[in-house]
Design an enzyme around this catalytic site. Sequence first.
Site, mmCIF file in Angstrom:
data_model
loop_
_atom_site.group_PDB
_atom_site.id
_atom_site.type_symbol
_atom_site.label_atom_id
_atom_site.label_comp_id
_atom_site.label_asym_id
_atom_site.label_seq_id
_atom_site.Cartn_x
_atom_site.Cartn_y
_atom_site.Cartn_z
ATOM 1 N N CYS A 185 13.986 11.083 5.038
ATOM 2 C CA CYS A 185 14.028 10.688 6.458
ATOM 3 C C CYS A 185 15.410 10.943 7.041
ATOM 4 O O CYS A 185 15.546 11.239 8.213
ATOM 5 C CB CYS A 185 13.614 9.241 6.617
ATOM 6 S SG CYS A 185 14.553 8.146 5.580
ATOM 7 N N GLU B 172 11.296 16.439 14.267
ATOM 8 C CA GLU B 172 11.532 16.293 12.832
ATOM 9 C C GLU B 172 10.917 17.485 12.082
ATOM 10 O O GLU B 172 9.804 17.905 12.386
ATOM 11 C CB GLU B 172 10.894 14.992 12.338
ATOM 12 C CG GLU B 172 11.257 14.685 10.907
ATOM 13 C CD GLU B 172 10.708 13.351 10.451
ATOM 14 O OE1 GLU B 172 9.492 13.120 10.584
ATOM 15 O OE2 GLU B 172 11.497 12.542 9.939
ATOM 16 N N GLU C 279 10.461 1.512 10.026
ATOM 17 C CA GLU C 279 11.410 2.574 9.675
ATOM 18 C C GLU C 279 10.688 3.888 9.910
ATOM 19 O O GLU C 279 9.678 4.160 9.252
ATOM 20 C CB GLU C 279 11.805 2.484 8.194
ATOM 21 C CG GLU C 279 12.525 1.212 7.810
ATOM 22 C CD GLU C 279 13.938 1.131 8.352
ATOM 23 O OE1 GLU C 279 14.469 2.177 8.784
ATOM 24 O OE2 GLU C 279 14.495 0.032 8.366
ATOM 25 N N LYS D 197 0.833 -1.201 0.000
ATOM 26 C CA LYS D 197 0.000 0.000 0.000
ATOM 27 C C LYS D 197 0.870 1.255 0.000
ATOM 28 O O LYS D 197 1.584 1.530 0.965
ATOM 29 C CB LYS D 197 -0.894 0.052 1.240
ATOM 30 C CG LYS D 197 -1.906 1.173 1.155
ATOM 31 C CD LYS D 197 -2.515 1.554 2.488
ATOM 32 C CE LYS D 197 -1.729 2.579 3.247
ATOM 33 N NZ LYS D 197 -1.616 3.889 2.611
HETATM 34 P P1 NAD Z 1 2.760 8.638 7.720
HETATM 35 O O1 NAD Z 1 3.168 7.940 8.973
HETATM 36 O O2 NAD Z 1 1.720 9.655 7.785
HETATM 37 O O3 NAD Z 1 2.230 7.567 6.644
HETATM 38 C C1 NAD Z 1 3.016 6.472 6.235
HETATM 39 C C2 NAD Z 1 2.106 5.384 5.699
HETATM 40 O O4 NAD Z 1 1.314 4.862 6.765
HETATM 41 C C3 NAD Z 1 1.121 5.860 4.630
HETATM 42 O O5 NAD Z 1 0.989 4.852 3.645
HETATM 43 C C4 NAD Z 1 -0.188 6.009 5.410
HETATM 44 O O6 NAD Z 1 -1.349 5.859 4.625
HETATM 45 C C5 NAD Z 1 -0.058 4.846 6.393
HETATM 46 N N1 NAD Z 1 -0.876 4.985 7.602
HETATM 47 C C6 NAD Z 1 -1.443 6.085 8.145
HETATM 48 N N2 NAD Z 1 -2.101 5.761 9.288
HETATM 49 C C7 NAD Z 1 -1.928 4.431 9.466
HETATM 50 C C8 NAD Z 1 -2.338 3.513 10.483
HETATM 51 N N3 NAD Z 1 -3.068 3.897 11.538
HETATM 52 N N4 NAD Z 1 -1.953 2.229 10.362
HETATM 53 C C9 NAD Z 1 -1.188 1.820 9.328
HETATM 54 N N5 NAD Z 1 -0.791 2.634 8.332
HETATM 55 C C10 NAD Z 1 -1.150 3.928 8.405
HETATM 56 O O7 NAD Z 1 4.109 9.203 7.073
HETATM 57 P P2 NAD Z 1 4.268 10.104 5.763
HETATM 58 O O8 NAD Z 1 3.822 11.487 6.098
HETATM 59 O O9 NAD Z 1 3.678 9.414 4.597
HETATM 60 O O10 NAD Z 1 5.858 10.091 5.569
HETATM 61 C C11 NAD Z 1 6.720 10.956 6.231
HETATM 62 C C12 NAD Z 1 7.346 10.266 7.427
HETATM 63 O O11 NAD Z 1 8.015 9.091 7.015
HETATM 64 C C13 NAD Z 1 8.400 11.119 8.097
HETATM 65 O O12 NAD Z 1 8.243 11.062 9.487
HETATM 66 C C14 NAD Z 1 9.709 10.451 7.692
HETATM 67 O O13 NAD Z 1 10.774 10.633 8.565
HETATM 68 C C15 NAD Z 1 9.300 9.029 7.612
HETATM 69 N N6 NAD Z 1 10.233 8.283 6.768
HETATM 70 C C16 NAD Z 1 11.081 7.386 7.350
HETATM 71 C C17 NAD Z 1 11.998 6.689 6.586
HETATM 72 C C18 NAD Z 1 12.916 5.659 7.185
HETATM 73 O O14 NAD Z 1 13.406 4.831 6.448
HETATM 74 N N7 NAD Z 1 13.181 5.662 8.467
HETATM 75 C C19 NAD Z 1 12.052 6.919 5.211
HETATM 76 C C20 NAD Z 1 11.189 7.859 4.654
HETATM 77 C C21 NAD Z 1 10.270 8.533 5.441
#
Ligand code: NAD
Length: 488
Positions: free
Chosen positions: A282, A380, A245, A173
Amino acid sequence: MGYETRLLIGGEMVEGEGAGLEVENPATEETVAAVASASAEQLDAAVASARAASPEWAAMPGVDRTPLLRGVATALRERAEALAAIMTTEIGRPLSESADEVEWCAACFDYYAEVARSEIGRVIPPIESSQFAVVVKEPHGVVGCIVPWNFPLLLLCWKLAPALAAGNTAVCKPSEITPLSTLALADVFAELPAGTVNLVAGAGETGAAISNHSGIDCVAFTGSVATGRKVGIACASRNARVNLEMGGKDPFIVCSDIGPEGVEVAARGGAWAAFLNAGQVCTSSERFYVMEDVYDDYVSAFVEHTKTLVVGDPLDPKTDIGPMVSAIQRGKVVAQIEAAVAAGAELLVGGGNAGRERGHYLEPCVLTSVPEDSDLLTEETFGPVAPIVPVASLDEAIEKANSLDFGLGANIYTRDLRTTIRCLKEVRAGSVWINDPLTDNDAGPFGGFKNSGIGRELGTEGLDAFREAKHVHMDSVIEVKDWWYPYG
Ligand code: NAD
């Protein structure tokens, strides 16, 4: 441009039957496509098809899986231009950065295609000479991949390539902000047995349904700390395997031993590490700790270089930095900057919208005198912002680097061997980059300490995240052991 908006379930392309998602081009603020999410029944069907495909895929010898995974890499490269264009439309980043992402995806599939056929466990010393003992690594079964928007294809491939290589099938997803590039992958997986890879669209609800689904044995998640924690709790409540992650607040340490030429290089390296993908990485460098002796020179080189960066249309090859992904994301970053400035920080450059009437543009910002407790130095940011802080010693730099509950990556510029060894041992982060910021390696693990993650992607560690270890103990002799009953 026509976009693929259908889901891939059990080898068939189907229209989603759930809630609608609108995809915006952040450079123009136009809606470019509407995608219907997977309904609950469609998610069940995707999981069922992954389960049905699982026995055949799991039993396939590595040597037969390898050409199929290499085929995925080839198919990605063949579609590189189109996939890069879709990502740039969804995220707003420069086209060259999107093209790089597709190549990194293909390289990841190439890597795991080879790694997965070289071992499925190890031989261990037995307890007695008549015995033979091995550890066999088996797939979990069905893996759910939940991905954010900032590197939609790469962060999917970092999960999918090792998961498939280990013999798992998958339900994937993408973020609700970037479904188009992922749905465009259906053709890339056409040579795999039907149901091996399923692609569904959806927002948080669909992600939660994946985390809670009894038919999914392992969830691999990338995203924010808050969401990752929810995914972890959902998986723990049903003892499913999980790899998380999450966010970061990476430090960037500049030591005075690098000399004037080094200061110039470290300023350019720092700007790239802070502003790549409009700072929406990230492992973006979000806190700069610079030794007092070189602080003024470093700040001035950083500011001068920042002024030369071209902010604009991501389709223009001269553009260095495109818009941010959304109005909400831009708003969060601007709020952090404004709060820091209100508390005494100085904004030396950036903060405008590059003179654009439309699009979520934010000119890259460099700040000094940022109060130590401001969100800009503790939470962040995920935007093109570089707060620079002077430090009196390496001790102070390391102490500040380790002072937060994040531990994803860390950068250090130094020519001194003692400093290098101290930093690589003492800085608490999953990746430590010395003199070359943000360079990942398919063969090396990627992930975070502390709140930044649990588990690792990439490398053999990233393969093991998708394998269960089975100890097999064999005795060639059938005999009564002298440690059995009776004891007396
Ligand atoms: P997010 O946590 O809002 O969403 C990530 C994913 O989770 C999306 O697909 C979203 O639809 C899904 N999601 C939302 N609520 C959920 C739930 N309750 N249960 C399961 N899935 C759910 O993050 P974002 O805004 O899409 O991305 C930015 C974040 O990602 C930043 O905090 C960034 O640091 C992090 N990030 C981390 C890494 C890493 O490798 N550590 C890499 C890239 C981004």
